[in-house]
Design a protein around this motif. Structure first.
Motif, PDB file in Angstrom:
ATOM      1  N   VAL A 143      33.207  -0.665  18.062  1.00 34.21           N
ATOM      2  CA  VAL A 143      32.372  -0.954  19.237  1.00 34.21           C
ATOM      3  C   VAL A 143      31.621   0.303  19.673  1.00 34.21           C
ATOM      4  CG1 VAL A 143      32.471  -1.599  21.691  1.00 34.21           C
ATOM      5  CG2 VAL A 143      33.718  -2.940  20.001  1.00 34.21           C
ATOM      6  N   GLN A 144      32.274   1.447  19.625  1.00 34.10           N
ATOM      7  CA  GLN A 144      31.589   2.702  19.977  1.00 34.10           C
ATOM      8  C   GLN A 144      30.433   2.981  19.027  1.00 34.10           C
ATOM      9  OE1 GLN A 144      34.147   6.133  21.193  1.00 34.10           O
ATOM     10  NE2 GLN A 144      35.808   4.702  20.725  1.00 34.10           N
ATOM     11  N   ILE A 145      30.634   2.751  17.740  1.00 34.78           N
ATOM     12  CA  ILE A 145      29.582   2.970  16.749  1.00 34.78           C
ATOM     13  C   ILE A 145      28.422   1.997  16.976  1.00 34.78           C
ATOM     14  CG2 ILE A 145      29.000   2.818  14.288  1.00 34.78           C
ATOM     15  CD1 ILE A 145      30.524   5.380  15.122  1.00 34.78           C
ATOM     16  N   LEU A 146      28.724   0.753  17.313  1.00 35.77           N
ATOM     17  CA  LEU A 146      27.672  -0.220  17.616  1.00 35.77           C
ATOM     18  C   LEU A 146      26.775   0.296  18.732  1.00 35.77           C
ATOM     19  CD1 LEU A 146      26.249  -2.994  17.493  1.00 35.77           C
ATOM     20  CD2 LEU A 146      27.994  -3.799  19.115  1.00 35.77           C
ATOM     21  N   PHE A 147      27.383   0.759  19.811  1.00 37.67           N
ATOM     22  CA  PHE A 147      26.596   1.269  20.934  1.00 37.67           C
ATOM     23  C   PHE A 147      25.777   2.489  20.514  1.00 37.67           C
ATOM     24  CE2 PHE A 147      29.437  -1.308  23.587  1.00 37.67           C
ATOM     25  CZ  PHE A 147      28.504  -1.883  24.416  1.00 37.67           C
ATOM     26  N   GLN A 148      26.358   3.373  19.726  1.00 40.08           N
ATOM     27  CA  GLN A 148      25.620   4.548  19.260  1.00 40.08           C
ATOM     28  C   GLN A 148      24.440   4.138  18.385  1.00 40.08           C
ATOM     29  OE1 GLN A 148      28.426   7.305  17.534  1.00 40.08           O
ATOM     30  NE2 GLN A 148      29.627   7.403  19.413  1.00 40.08           N
ATOM     31  N   GLU A 149      24.634   3.145  17.529  1.00 39.01           N
ATOM     32  CA  GLU A 149      23.550   2.654  16.684  1.00 39.01           C
ATOM     33  C   GLU A 149      22.434   2.021  17.519  1.00 39.01           C
ATOM     34  OE1 GLU A 149      23.039   2.802  13.277  1.00 39.01           O
ATOM     35  OE2 GLU A 149      24.694   4.228  13.310  1.00 39.01           O
ATOM     36  N   LEU A 150      22.787   1.513  18.697  1.00 42.03           N
ATOM     37  CA  LEU A 150      21.805   0.910  19.597  1.00 42.03           C
ATOM     38  C   LEU A 150      21.175   1.949  20.528  1.00 42.03           C
ATOM     39  CD1 LEU A 150      23.668  -2.411  20.458  1.00 42.03           C
ATOM     40  CD2 LEU A 150      21.690  -2.113  18.946  1.00 42.03           C
ATOM     41  N   GLY A 151      21.526   3.219  20.321  1.00 44.53           N
ATOM     42  CA  GLY A 151      20.867   4.297  21.045  1.00 44.53           C
ATOM     43  C   GLY A 151      21.488   4.686  22.369  1.00 44.53           C
TER      44      GLY A 151
ATOM     45  N   ARG B 216      19.656  -1.445  27.905  1.00 38.78           N
ATOM     46  CA  ARG B 216      18.350  -0.781  27.861  1.00 38.78           C
ATOM     47  C   ARG B 216      18.239   0.401  28.832  1.00 38.78           C
ATOM     48  NH1 ARG B 216      14.908  -5.001  27.203  1.00 38.78           N
ATOM     49  NH2 ARG B 216      14.975  -4.662  24.963  1.00 38.78           N
ATOM     50  N   PRO B 217      18.733   0.299  30.085  1.00 37.07           N
ATOM     51  CA  PRO B 217      18.615   1.452  30.995  1.00 37.07           C
ATOM     52  C   PRO B 217      19.354   2.702  30.516  1.00 37.07           C
ATOM     53  CG  PRO B 217      19.227  -0.533  32.209  1.00 37.07           C
ATOM     54  CD  PRO B 217      19.319  -0.853  30.744  1.00 37.07           C
ATOM     55  N   TYR B 218      20.252   2.546  29.568  1.00 33.18           N
ATOM     56  CA  TYR B 218      21.080   3.657  29.114  1.00 33.18           C
ATOM     57  C   TYR B 218      20.691   4.158  27.730  1.00 33.18           C
ATOM     58  CZ  TYR B 218      23.598   1.610  32.939  1.00 33.18           C
ATOM     59  OH  TYR B 218      23.921   1.086  34.158  1.00 33.18           O
ATOM     60  N   GLN B 219      19.701   3.530  27.113  1.00 30.93           N
ATOM     61  CA  GLN B 219      19.285   3.946  25.775  1.00 30.93           C
ATOM     62  C   GLN B 219      18.616   5.314  25.834  1.00 30.93           C
ATOM     63  OE1 GLN B 219      17.082   0.400  24.591  1.00 30.93           O
ATOM     64  NE2 GLN B 219      18.626   0.015  23.037  1.00 30.93           N
ATOM     65  N   GLN B 220      18.940   6.141  24.843  1.00 27.62           N
ATOM     66  CA  GLN B 220      18.425   7.501  24.781  1.00 27.62           C
ATOM     67  C   GLN B 220      17.179   7.624  23.931  1.00 27.62           C
ATOM     68  OE1 GLN B 220      21.823   9.668  23.418  1.00 27.62           O
ATOM     69  NE2 GLN B 220      22.763   9.703  25.430  1.00 27.62           N
ATOM     70  N   ARG B 221      16.910   6.592  23.169  1.00 28.64           N
ATOM     71  CA  ARG B 221      15.710   6.602  22.344  1.00 28.64           C
ATOM     72  C   ARG B 221      15.148   5.200  22.301  1.00 28.64           C
ATOM     73  NH1 ARG B 221      17.946   4.576  17.442  1.00 28.64           N
ATOM     74  NH2 ARG B 221      20.138   5.066  17.321  1.00 28.64           N
ATOM     75  N   THR B 222      13.886   5.080  21.949  1.00 30.28           N
ATOM     76  CA  THR B 222      13.254   3.772  21.868  1.00 30.28           C
ATOM     77  C   THR B 222      13.745   3.041  20.629  1.00 30.28           C
ATOM     78  OG1 THR B 222      11.306   4.704  22.897  1.00 30.28           O
ATOM     79  CG2 THR B 222      11.045   2.596  21.806  1.00 30.28           C
ATOM     80  N   MET B 223      14.162   1.822  20.844  1.00 27.27           N
ATOM     81  CA  MET B 223      14.649   1.018  19.724  1.00 27.27           C
ATOM     82  C   MET B 223      13.531   0.076  19.279  1.00 27.27           C
ATOM     83  SD  MET B 223      17.727   2.060  19.395  1.00 27.27           S
ATOM     84  CE  MET B 223      18.194   0.923  18.131  1.00 27.27           C
ATOM     85  N   SER B 224      13.346  -0.084  17.973  1.00 26.91           N
ATOM     86  CA  SER B 224      12.365  -1.058  17.500  1.00 26.91           C
ATOM     87  C   SER B 224      12.997  -2.439  17.561  1.00 26.91           C
ATOM     88  CB  SER B 224      11.889  -0.714  16.099  1.00 26.91           C
ATOM     89  OG  SER B 224      12.878  -0.091  15.343  1.00 26.91           O
TER      90      SER B 224
ATOM     91  N   HIS C 220      25.785  -9.241  21.330  1.00 27.41           N
ATOM     92  CA  HIS C 220      24.901  -8.571  20.369  1.00 27.41           C
ATOM     93  C   HIS C 220      24.222  -9.585  19.444  1.00 27.41           C
ATOM     94  CE1 HIS C 220      23.179  -5.596  17.811  1.00 27.41           C
ATOM     95  NE2 HIS C 220      23.982  -5.853  16.796  1.00 27.41           N
ATOM     96  N   LEU C 221      24.996 -10.500  18.887  1.00 29.21           N
ATOM     97  CA  LEU C 221      24.447 -11.475  17.949  1.00 29.21           C
ATOM     98  C   LEU C 221      23.479 -12.445  18.616  1.00 29.21           C
ATOM     99  CD1 LEU C 221      27.620 -12.173  15.786  1.00 29.21           C
ATOM    100  CD2 LEU C 221      25.600 -10.840  15.153  1.00 29.21           C
ATOM    101  N   SER C 222      23.665 -12.699  19.909  1.00 28.41           N
ATOM    102  CA  SER C 222      22.767 -13.614  20.632  1.00 28.41           C
ATOM    103  C   SER C 222      21.521 -12.904  21.154  1.00 28.41           C
ATOM    104  CB  SER C 222      23.510 -14.267  21.802  1.00 28.41           C
ATOM    105  OG  SER C 222      23.737 -13.316  22.834  1.00 28.41           O
ATOM    106  N   GLY C 223      21.483 -11.565  21.008  1.00 29.27           N
ATOM    107  CA  GLY C 223      20.339 -10.801  21.503  1.00 29.27           C
ATOM    108  C   GLY C 223      20.430 -10.442  22.973  1.00 29.27           C
ATOM    109  N   SER C 224      21.574 -10.660  23.581  1.00 24.89           N
ATOM    110  CA  SER C 224      21.744 -10.403  25.012  1.00 24.89           C
ATOM    111  C   SER C 224      22.285  -9.012  25.335  1.00 24.89           C
ATOM    112  CB  SER C 224      22.690 -11.444  25.615  1.00 24.89           C
ATOM    113  OG  SER C 224      22.179 -12.739  25.402  1.00 24.89           O
ATOM    114  N   LEU C 225      22.764  -8.287  24.342  1.00 30.26           N
ATOM    115  CA  LEU C 225      23.352  -6.974  24.603  1.00 30.26           C
ATOM    116  C   LEU C 225      22.293  -5.908  24.884  1.00 30.26           C
ATOM    117  CD1 LEU C 225      25.918  -5.258  24.828  1.00 30.26           C
ATOM    118  CD2 LEU C 225      25.781  -4.871  22.361  1.00 30.26           C
ATOM    119  N   VAL C 226      21.240  -5.869  24.085  1.00 33.01           N
ATOM    120  CA  VAL C 226      20.213  -4.826  24.238  1.00 33.01           C
ATOM    121  C   VAL C 226      19.599  -4.817  25.640  1.00 33.01           C
ATOM    122  CG1 VAL C 226      17.967  -4.009  23.415  1.00 33.01           C
ATOM    123  CG2 VAL C 226      19.767  -4.559  21.781  1.00 33.01           C
ATOM    124  N   PRO C 227      19.248  -5.981  26.222  1.00 31.77           N
ATOM    125  CA  PRO C 227      18.726  -5.928  27.593  1.00 31.77           C
ATOM    126  C   PRO C 227      19.720  -5.332  28.607  1.00 31.77           C
ATOM    127  CG  PRO C 227      18.202  -8.042  26.602  1.00 31.77           C
ATOM    128  CD  PRO C 227      19.131  -7.329  25.652  1.00 31.77           C
TER     129      PRO C 227
END
Length: 104
Positions: free
Chosen positions: A27-35, A95-103, A85-92
């Motif tokens: 789970v920690q790696i997932l969050f890191q991969e999401l920025g 988003r306020p905590y992302q350190q880089r722009t995700m494509s 994550h799989l439903s697309g609801s995690l990134v929103p």
């Protein structure tokens, strides 16, 4: 438990973990991969770890670890995070905590 609420409210993304838990690491790696860089609180290194573990279970966390909090709210454990994550609801949510722009 007061400590859980305090830590969750002070950190944008907080994951209660155990050092030997492979799902916690995943789970920690997932969050890191999401920025994002979540704060990890290892309960096996905390003198109140057993009480925290019991409190997380009472709060509804199925694990009890990993227990993921975003913006001070309990999201859940691995299954809940992966479902979001799989439903697309995690990134929103993160988003306020992302350190880089995700494509997208």
């Amino acid at each position: 438990m007061e400590k859980i609420v305090k830590l969750a409210s002070e950190n944008g993304i907080l994951i209660f973990t155990k050092s030997s838990c492979c799902l916690c690491y995943t789970v920690q790696i997932l969050f890191q991969e999401l920025g994002v860089r979540p704060r990890a609180h290892e309960i096996d290194g905390d003198p109140e770890g057993k009480e925290i573990e019991k409190a997380l279970t009472r709060m509804g966390c199925s694990g009890p670890v990993p227990a993921v909090f975003i913006s001070g709210k309990l999201v859940g454990s691995t299954n809940e995070v992966m479902t979001l994550h799989l439903s697309g609801s995690l990134v929103p949510l993160i988003r306020p905590y992302q350190q880089r722009t995700m494509s997208q």
